[in-house]
Design a protein around this motif. Structure first.
Motif, PDB file in Angstrom:
ATOM      1  N   GLU A 113       0.825  -1.203   0.000  1.00 38.10           N
ATOM      2  CA  GLU A 113       0.000   0.000   0.000  1.00 38.10           C
ATOM      3  C   GLU A 113       0.858   1.251   0.000  1.00 38.10           C
ATOM      4  O   GLU A 113       0.505   2.263  -0.571  1.00 38.10           O
ATOM      5  CB  GLU A 113      -0.888   0.027   1.244  1.00 38.10           C
ATOM      6  CG  GLU A 113      -2.238  -0.592   1.022  1.00 38.10           C
ATOM      7  CD  GLU A 113      -2.992  -0.680   2.329  1.00 38.10           C
ATOM      8  OE1 GLU A 113      -3.085   0.344   3.031  1.00 38.10           O
ATOM      9  OE2 GLU A 113      -3.468  -1.790   2.653  1.00 38.10           O
ATOM     10  N   ARG A 114       1.985   1.161   0.707  1.00 41.94           N
ATOM     11  CA  ARG A 114       2.851   2.328   0.816  1.00 41.94           C
ATOM     12  C   ARG A 114       4.302   1.929   0.569  1.00 41.94           C
ATOM     13  O   ARG A 114       5.097   1.813   1.495  1.00 41.94           O
ATOM     14  CB  ARG A 114       2.717   2.972   2.204  1.00 41.94           C
ATOM     15  CG  ARG A 114       1.396   3.691   2.454  1.00 41.94           C
ATOM     16  CD  ARG A 114       1.277   4.168   3.885  1.00 41.94           C
ATOM     17  NE  ARG A 114       1.450   3.050   4.824  1.00 41.94           N
ATOM     18  CZ  ARG A 114       0.485   2.209   5.158  1.00 41.94           C
ATOM     19  NH1 ARG A 114      -0.718   2.358   4.676  1.00 41.94           N
ATOM     20  NH2 ARG A 114       0.724   1.216   5.990  1.00 41.94           N
ATOM     21  N   PRO A 115       4.669   1.689  -0.685  1.00 43.59           N
ATOM     22  CA  PRO A 115       6.056   1.294  -0.964  1.00 43.59           C
ATOM     23  C   PRO A 115       7.000   2.484  -0.733  1.00 43.59           C
ATOM     24  O   PRO A 115       6.591   3.639  -0.876  1.00 43.59           O
ATOM     25  CB  PRO A 115       6.020   0.917  -2.441  1.00 43.59           C
ATOM     26  CG  PRO A 115       4.867   1.687  -3.011  1.00 43.59           C
ATOM     27  CD  PRO A 115       3.856   1.796  -1.908  1.00 43.59           C
ATOM     28  N   LEU A 116       8.215   2.147  -0.365  1.00 43.69           N
ATOM     29  CA  LEU A 116       9.197   3.201  -0.081  1.00 43.69           C
ATOM     30  C   LEU A 116      10.488   2.908  -0.834  1.00 43.69           C
ATOM     31  O   LEU A 116      10.959   1.767  -0.838  1.00 43.69           O
ATOM     32  CB  LEU A 116       9.484   3.236   1.420  1.00 43.69           C
ATOM     33  CG  LEU A 116      10.512   4.270   1.892  1.00 43.69           C
ATOM     34  CD1 LEU A 116       9.944   5.681   1.782  1.00 43.69           C
ATOM     35  CD2 LEU A 116      10.935   3.999   3.329  1.00 43.69           C
ATOM     36  N   VAL A 117      11.030   3.928  -1.462  1.00 48.44           N
ATOM     37  CA  VAL A 117      12.324   3.804  -2.130  1.00 48.44           C
ATOM     38  C   VAL A 117      13.331   4.617  -1.335  1.00 48.44           C
ATOM     39  O   VAL A 117      13.092   5.789  -1.036  1.00 48.44           O
ATOM     40  CB  VAL A 117      12.253   4.330  -3.582  1.00 48.44           C
ATOM     41  CG1 VAL A 117      13.596   4.150  -4.279  1.00 48.44           C
ATOM     42  CG2 VAL A 117      11.145   3.613  -4.350  1.00 48.44           C
ATOM     43  N   VAL A 118      14.436   3.968  -0.949  1.00 42.13           N
ATOM     44  CA  VAL A 118      15.487   4.654  -0.189  1.00 42.13           C
ATOM     45  C   VAL A 118      16.762   4.597  -1.006  1.00 42.13           C
ATOM     46  O   VAL A 118      17.153   3.536  -1.486  1.00 42.13           O
ATOM     47  CB  VAL A 118      15.730   3.968   1.173  1.00 42.13           C
ATOM     48  CG1 VAL A 118      16.858   4.668   1.933  1.00 42.13           C
ATOM     49  CG2 VAL A 118      14.459   3.965   2.007  1.00 42.13           C
ATOM     50  N   SER A 119      17.383   5.739  -1.215  1.00 40.54           N
ATOM     51  CA  SER A 119      18.685   5.748  -1.861  1.00 40.54           C
ATOM     52  C   SER A 119      19.475   6.900  -1.257  1.00 40.54           C
ATOM     53  O   SER A 119      19.080   7.444  -0.222  1.00 40.54           O
ATOM     54  CB  SER A 119      18.521   5.893  -3.377  1.00 40.54           C
ATOM     55  OG  SER A 119      19.762   5.672  -4.015  1.00 40.54           O
ATOM     56  N   GLY A 120      20.559   7.279  -1.889  1.00 35.40           N
ATOM     57  CA  GLY A 120      21.332   8.362  -1.305  1.00 35.40           C
ATOM     58  C   GLY A 120      22.673   8.528  -1.960  1.00 35.40           C
ATOM     59  O   GLY A 120      22.939   7.951  -3.027  1.00 35.40           O
ATOM     60  N   GLY A 121      23.501   9.298  -1.315  1.00 35.57           N
ATOM     61  CA  GLY A 121      24.743   9.717  -1.931  1.00 35.57           C
ATOM     62  C   GLY A 121      25.953   8.868  -1.585  1.00 35.57           C
ATOM     63  O   GLY A 121      27.062   9.192  -2.010  1.00 35.57           O
ATOM     64  N   SER A 122      25.775   7.785  -0.850  1.00 39.17           N
ATOM     65  CA  SER A 122      26.953   7.048  -0.404  1.00 39.17           C
ATOM     66  C   SER A 122      27.820   6.566  -1.551  1.00 39.17           C
ATOM     67  O   SER A 122      29.037   6.563  -1.458  1.00 39.17           O
ATOM     68  CB  SER A 122      26.546   5.859   0.464  1.00 39.17           C
ATOM     69  OG  SER A 122      26.138   6.319   1.731  1.00 39.17           O
ATOM     70  N   LEU A 123      27.191   6.114  -2.631  1.00 34.53           N
ATOM     71  CA  LEU A 123      27.986   5.602  -3.742  1.00 34.53           C
ATOM     72  C   LEU A 123      28.402   6.728  -4.700  1.00 34.53           C
ATOM     73  O   LEU A 123      29.118   6.480  -5.665  1.00 34.53           O
ATOM     74  CB  LEU A 123      27.209   4.532  -4.515  1.00 34.53           C
ATOM     75  CG  LEU A 123      26.959   3.231  -3.746  1.00 34.53           C
ATOM     76  CD1 LEU A 123      26.069   2.288  -4.546  1.00 34.53           C
ATOM     77  CD2 LEU A 123      28.264   2.541  -3.382  1.00 34.53           C
ATOM     78  N   VAL A 124      27.946   7.953  -4.428  1.00 36.79           N
ATOM     79  CA  VAL A 124      28.232   9.107  -5.288  1.00 36.79           C
ATOM     80  C   VAL A 124      27.961   8.726  -6.751  1.00 36.79           C
ATOM     81  O   VAL A 124      28.773   8.967  -7.639  1.00 36.79           O
ATOM     82  CB  VAL A 124      29.687   9.603  -5.125  1.00 36.79           C
ATOM     83  CG1 VAL A 124      29.786  11.075  -5.544  1.00 36.79           C
ATOM     84  CG2 VAL A 124      30.163   9.469  -3.695  1.00 36.79           C
ATOM     85  N   SER A 125      26.811   8.134  -6.966  1.00 32.58           N
ATOM     86  CA  SER A 125      26.516   7.603  -8.293  1.00 32.58           C
ATOM     87  C   SER A 125      25.268   8.261  -8.864  1.00 32.58           C
ATOM     88  O   SER A 125      24.166   8.106  -8.331  1.00 32.58           O
ATOM     89  CB  SER A 125      26.312   6.091  -8.204  1.00 32.58           C
ATOM     90  OG  SER A 125      25.639   5.618  -9.346  1.00 32.58           O
ATOM     91  N   ASP A 126      25.470   8.979  -9.943  1.00 34.89           N
ATOM     92  CA  ASP A 126      24.341   9.583 -10.640  1.00 34.89           C
ATOM     93  C   ASP A 126      23.355   8.508 -11.081  1.00 34.89           C
ATOM     94  O   ASP A 126      22.147   8.640 -10.912  1.00 34.89           O
ATOM     95  CB  ASP A 126      24.863  10.363 -11.855  1.00 34.89           C
ATOM     96  CG  ASP A 126      23.741  10.885 -12.732  1.00 34.89           C
ATOM     97  OD1 ASP A 126      23.121  11.880 -12.321  1.00 34.89           O
ATOM     98  OD2 ASP A 126      23.477  10.281 -13.791  1.00 34.89           O
ATOM     99  N   SER A 127      23.875   7.407 -11.627  1.00 33.20           N
ATOM    100  CA  SER A 127      22.953   6.430 -12.202  1.00 33.20           C
ATOM    101  C   SER A 127      22.140   5.709 -11.135  1.00 33.20           C
ATOM    102  O   SER A 127      20.971   5.384 -11.354  1.00 33.20           O
ATOM    103  CB  SER A 127      23.705   5.445 -13.103  1.00 33.20           C
ATOM    104  OG  SER A 127      24.783   4.883 -12.427  1.00 33.20           O
ATOM    105  N   VAL A 128      22.735   5.471  -9.956  1.00 27.85           N
ATOM    106  CA  VAL A 128      21.956   4.842  -8.885  1.00 27.85           C
ATOM    107  C   VAL A 128      20.795   5.764  -8.496  1.00 27.85           C
ATOM    108  O   VAL A 128      19.653   5.329  -8.336  1.00 27.85           O
ATOM    109  CB  VAL A 128      22.847   4.525  -7.665  1.00 27.85           C
ATOM    110  CG1 VAL A 128      22.006   4.205  -6.440  1.00 27.85           C
ATOM    111  CG2 VAL A 128      23.784   3.366  -7.985  1.00 27.85           C
TER     112      VAL A 128
END
Ligand code: SF4
Ligand code: SF4
Ligand code: FES
Ligand code: FES
Lengths: 905, 170
Positions: free
Chosen positions: A495-510
């Protein structure tokens, strides 16, 4: 809503709660131990007994545990019932039979829930006259001291540590009247959230070791509402100061960010504030690295402005670990065209992208607390516990909350913790983590050990499955396709999916991949969320402010387009290779550095100005949600150390700017700077609202920084002078450096320096400051969101990386690291003791190519020796290195590792 | 990043090593349960069967095989009085002190055992032959007072029976 009758009075309460929580929320005091607002009820201690009646005609009723009884409509109870009172008095007496009654030497004393409850129940005479059971204590590492004799067997510690935080090394041992709470064997507590035991344990079994070394009772500490500076989470903290040093960090309740808990980096990483080598006075150096000469403030300002005036062009290098105000003031000093954020170019691009994604994908960014309500999570290229400590705890709760959903179906209320735990053993909401090495969340997650490009490809593939309009990934191998399908299925079923990402890999494509997934979910009309982790306390804020990159600043200097530089609270050597920084600084004739730490950059300064840390200054930070939060000065350093000339960087920079204009340096206050900053940067307009201004008063009073029992103020400066000077005045904030002022809870307020209420000395006093126990601060939770979802359209990113091909180079994969990965807390001693020994993670193939085995050592140039850790499923072609180990190392940089030869370190 | 910790380096070593056959047996037990922690008692019994008791170093070893935390294993291993955490003699004498036996001669029986063995509760005879421990109801109330030596239950037992009984356990 439900109506309950308590001792003949009718009250309206939240019927989803238990009676204990409902009564506490009404402000009625019932003593309790085992219940905790964040952890629910188990009915273990029997302290919260009340009499419950069946109906109006029942005049006998029976004793029930209020924490285990629902606050159902028309419930009738009596708290004041004589038998219930006698029962509660007996319970505390039993619980204390073996207690050593050592409050005078106990470090919990003065903020102890057991003391509070004992007084509340009226148990003031010991009748037990026999031998007490005594214990051996354990050495639990650099953070936590252990004194088991004080245990009252409430089980809160193991419930927090194991059930809530996922720890595995702490346990309850033994049986009947002989239960021991500790590690299975002596050794360092492994959980990165262990520090919360000091607040969760209602007595003095687990106490803060960093506090112990410089102990002060709570009532003798001076506090201010502050914000943790050690990562982008922005947890609210109450640092406590005495005699000019910070003595401990307590959690400051925030209903949406950190709730009742912090991570151990934030709690124990403050030691850098107290370092004896901090710059206290302006300094001047003729040559880099030589011993500096100290300067008077006026001389320093005059000489700096004079030399700056004669320079051709001044570059200002800001910092994501400094406040918005200080960065803005630097930008004012050097001009917008000459201002750099102090952030390396690729990281800055990622930050800008994250701001953009938060606005344009169509998914909103939940608060950390709201994360706990998400029912499927995909983490793309992040290790949340290492990069944003506390956030990992929120994500664990999201996974565990599946049991609440199961309970709801069969009528088990959310607070009935033990029943839910039994019901939901080993079933979790889906949590998928694409990350190359072990994370703290692995026990509740499925993890995919992939290299950065593969993580991005997986993410793009997930987006394409969710919305076929999203670009398709070419040459996807079948295994990744299956994984993507499973992840997409879980996200779509939620019902409430969550996407978590961030800058750790310093990756534009991620990040682009995470953006595509978020956008695909939004298009499929999902009530989802997107959380993007930044690296430092004010990375988000600096990105909103904008400015040139650090690389640009280095080039301007190296290529001779500028001959002076002002560096704000930033060690450039942590961000770029030493050679590059050396080159740039060597070309600058004037190097002004403002900092509170003696960094490698500061050692090369021609002029140094001693900056305030969070403990001595005010300012605003923006956390990973985009929430602007104000932190307030805890103490005035000059009061106890009159020789110190520590000021907020924004104050120094304002004085320099006035000097450059040949104006008299009239002082400036926080509100003026904040307003100017908000006006200059449209993205930051809201920051003024983050906290009330200096004129704010309650009942005509300033807010007190010190509890009203604060003692010894007249004597604490007596070694300097017997006449007590006027306490420092605070022109910047509504707080007073004094016990005089408002410190109550009956007026709703957001900014609470310390929580205290009559009869409530422990951290449980926060329950008096909230709208309902475990809810929000009665004056609203602090801070204001600056980043909002925007209507409009984002095109799917097409920047899908190609499938990895076998290469011969080994590239650096810098892994965020809770202990050691943050520049300032890494300077605190207890954190240093918890840092991992230098390791380099390799897959078997690469280890073989380097002719090393698990346990051998490798070096990179003149780096410290790093122990090889072979990981079977580690991606080939990458060398995993904990952040902070090799300063200046760029993510993805090609490496030449060499074997240590015998004898050499 | 998560530090690769080898738990075995964190605790004082008593030299325990899990026998490969025991590891296999524990893995076999795991199949019988939905949750690995449920196999904990069986695992402890398997180790105790071979060693007579459960040494400290067995805790992380069992935790590793079960895939659960060492804290949980230690919790179970210290909860049950019949999981021995100190070395015991070749034979363990468990004397019942629950109600039926208490009413029918437990006192005399226990005293006779103490006299016969020369050790009190928790003690092991100097020849390492017997360890004496109390136990709660053996479910042999019809034959109270009862005692148990290793896996054999006896009752009713009188002090006079003891020399002959104990003789059966060399
Ligand atoms: S150690 Fe503290 S939290 Fe744990 S059971 Fe004892 S009193 Fe409760
Ligand atoms: S999660 Fe971040 S902000 Fe919160 S306490 Fe830890 S280091 Fe500080
Ligand atoms: S608080 Fe209700 S039984 Fe412990
Ligand atoms: S009471 Fe001893 S066997 Fe039951």
């Amino acid at each position: 809503m439900a109506i309950i009758h308590v001792d003949g009075q009718d009250y309206e309460v939240n019927g989803a709660q238990n009676l204990l929580q409902a009564c506490l929320s009404l402000g009625l005091d019932i003593p309790y131990f085992c219940w905790h607002p964040a952890m629910g009820s188990v009915g273990a201690c029997r302290q919260c007994a009340v009499r419950q009646y069946k109906d109006e005609d029942d005049d006998k009723g029976s004793l029930v545990m209020s924490c285990m009884a629902p606050a159902a409509d028309q419930t009738r109870i009596s708290i004041e019932d004589e038998e219930a009172k006698a029962f509660r008095a007996s319970v505390v007496e039993w619980l204390m039979i073996n207690h050593p009654h050592d409050c005078p030497v106990c470090e919990e004393g003065g903020h102890c829930h057991l003391q509070d409850m004992t007084v509340m129940t009226g148990h003031d005479r010991r009748r037990y006259r026999f031998r007490k059971r005594t214990r051996r204590n354990q050495e639990l590492g650099p953070f936590i001291a252990h004194e088991m004799n004080r245990c009252i067997t409430c089980y809160r510690c193991v419930r927090f540590y194991n059930d809530y935080a996922g720890g595995t090394d702490l346990g309850a041992f033994g049986a009947k009247d002989n239960v021991y709470f500790g590690r299975y064997a002596e050794g360092t507590l492994e959980s990165p959230f262990a520090g919360n035991l000091t607040e969760v344990c209602p007595t003095g079994v687990f106490t803060d070791k960093s506090h112990s070394e410089q102990y002060t009772r709570k009532w003798d500490l001076q506090f201010a509402p502050s914000v943790c500076h050690q990562c982008s989470m922005g947890c609210n903290i109450s640092p406590g100061e005495r005699y000019g040093s910070i003595r401990r960090i307590e959690n400051r309740y925030h209903g949406e960010v950190n709730g009742y808990f912090l991570c151990d980096r934030g709690r124990f990483g403050y030691g850098y504030v107290n370092r004896s080598d901090r710059p206290l006075l302006p300094e001047w150096r003729q040559q880099p690295d030589e011993e500096p000469t100290t300067l008077e403030v006026d001389t320093a300002l005059a000489r700096i402005t004079d030399t700056l005036r004669h320079s051709q062009r001044v570059i200002g290098i800001g910092s994501p670990r400094a406040s918005l105000e200080s960065n803005h003031q630097l930008r004012e000093l050097v001009g917008a065209d000459n201002f750099s954020t102090g952030i390396e170019a690729r990281e800055q691009a990622c930050l800008a992208l994250m701001d953009d994604l938060q606005r344009t994908t169509g998914l909103h960014t939940p608060t950390p607390r709201q994360i706990e309500n998400h029912d499927a999570i995909l983490v793309l290229g992040e290790d949340p516990v290492q990069s944003a400590g506390r956030l990992g705890l929120n994500m664990r709760q999201a996974a565990l909350s599946r049991r609440e959903a199961m309970g709801e179906k069969i009528g088990i209320p959310a607070w009935n913790a033990e029943a839910l735990k039994t019901l939901g053993q080993d079933v979790y909401h889906p949590l998928h983590i694409a990350w190359p090495t072990a994370t703290e969340l692995d026990d509740v997650a499925t993890r995919y050990p992939l290299a950065p490009e593969e993580i991005a490809r997986l993410g793009f593939a997930v987006a394409h499955i969710i919305d076929p309009a999203a670009p398709v990934v070419d040459n996807l191998d079948p295994a990744t396709r299956d994984t993507a399908q499973r992840i997409a299925d879980d996200l779509m079923a939620a019902e409430r999916p969550l996407v978590v990402s961030g800058g750790s890999l310093v990756s534009d494509s991620v990040l682009q991949a995470a953006g595509n997934i978020a956008q695909a979910l939004a298009r499929r009309a999902r009530q989802g969320g997107l959380v993007l982790i930044r690296r430092e306390a004010n990375s988000t804020g600096l990105s909103l402010m904008g400015g040139q990159t650090l690389d640009w600043a280095m080039d301007e200097l190296t290529e001779g387009r500028a001959d002076a530089v002002v560096v704000l609270e930033n060690d450039l050597y942590q961000r770029l290779p030493a050679q590059r920084v050396d080159q740039a600084l060597a070309r600058a004739d004037i190097r002004v550095v403002l900092d509170h730490q003696r960094t490698a950059t500061l050692a090369r300064a021609s002029f140094t100005l001693p900056a305030a840390s969070f403990a001595e200054g005010d300012g605003t930070l923006v956390n990973l949600e985009g929430r602007a939060q104000r932190f307030f000065q805890v103490y005035e350093p000059g009061y106890l150390r009159p020789e110190a000339r520590i000021h907020e960087s924004w104050r120094w920079l304002h004085a320099l700017a006035a000097g450059l204009r040949r104006e008299d340096a009239t002082d400036v206050n926080l509100d003026e700077i904040t307003a100017a900053c908000a006006e200059a940067h449209p993205a930051l307009t809201g920051m003024v609202e983050a906290a009330p201004g200096a004129g704010y008063r309650i009942e005509g009073l300033r807010l007190a920084r010190e509890p009203h029992r604060y003692s010894g103020r007249t004597a604490m400066r007596a070694n300097l002078s017997v006449s007590e000077p006027r306490p420092p005045q605070d022109e910047d904030t509504p707080f007073a450096f004094s016990m005089e002022g408002y410190s109550g809870f009956d007026h709703p307020r957001q900014q609470v320096a310390f929580a205290w209420a009559p009869g409530w000395n422990s951290p449980q006093a926060w329950n008096k400051f909230t709208d309902e126990v475990g809810g929000h601060l009665s004056g609203g939770d602090p801070g204001i969101r600056l980043i909002h979802r925007q209507p409009g359209h984002r095109d799917y990113s097409l920047r899908i990386p190609a499938a990895a091909t076998a290469e011969n180079t080994l590239r650096a994969l810098v892994l965020p690291s809770l202990f050691g990965g943050d520049e300032t807390s890494a300077r605190a001693e207890p954190i240093q003791q918890r840092m991992a020994t230098p390791v380099v993670i390799l897959c078997h193939i690469d280890a073989e190519a380097l002719d090393v085995h698990h346990g051998d050592t490798l070096v990179l140039g003149d780096s410290p020796a790093m122990t090889v850790h072979e990981q079977d499923d580690w991606p080939t072609g990458w060398a995993g290195l904990p952040a902070g180990l090799l300063p200046g190392l760029a993510q993805g940089e090609a490496l030449t590792l060499s074997k240590t030869t015998g004898g050499e370190p | 990043m998560a530090e690769p910790v080898s738990t075995s380096t964190l605790i004082g070593s008593d030299g325990f090593e899990l026998h490969p056959a025991d590891e296999t047996a524990i893995l076999e037990q795991l199949k019988h349960y939905e949750q690995p922690q449920a196999a904990c008692i069986d695992a402890l019994k398997i180790v105790q069967r071979r060693h007579g008791w459960v040494p400290d170093d067995a805790i992380p070893a069992i935790a590793r095989v079960l895939g659960i935390g060492p804290g949980a294993v230690e919790g179970v291993a210290t909860f049950y009085s019949l999981i021995f955490r100190q070395p015991v003699g070749r034979h363990v004498v468990l004397v019942c002190d629950s109600s039926s036996c208490f009413l029918t001669g437990f006192d005399e029986l226990k005293q006779a055992l103490v006299n016969e063995l020369g050790v009190d509760y928790g003690g092991t005879t100097s020849d390492n032959r017997f360890t004496l421990l109390p136990v709660c109801c053996l479910g042999a109330c019809d034959g109270a007072p009862a005692l148990m030596i290793d896996n054999d239950t006896y009752g009713p037992v009188t002090p006079d029976d003891l020399p002959r009984l104990l003789e059966g356990y060399p």
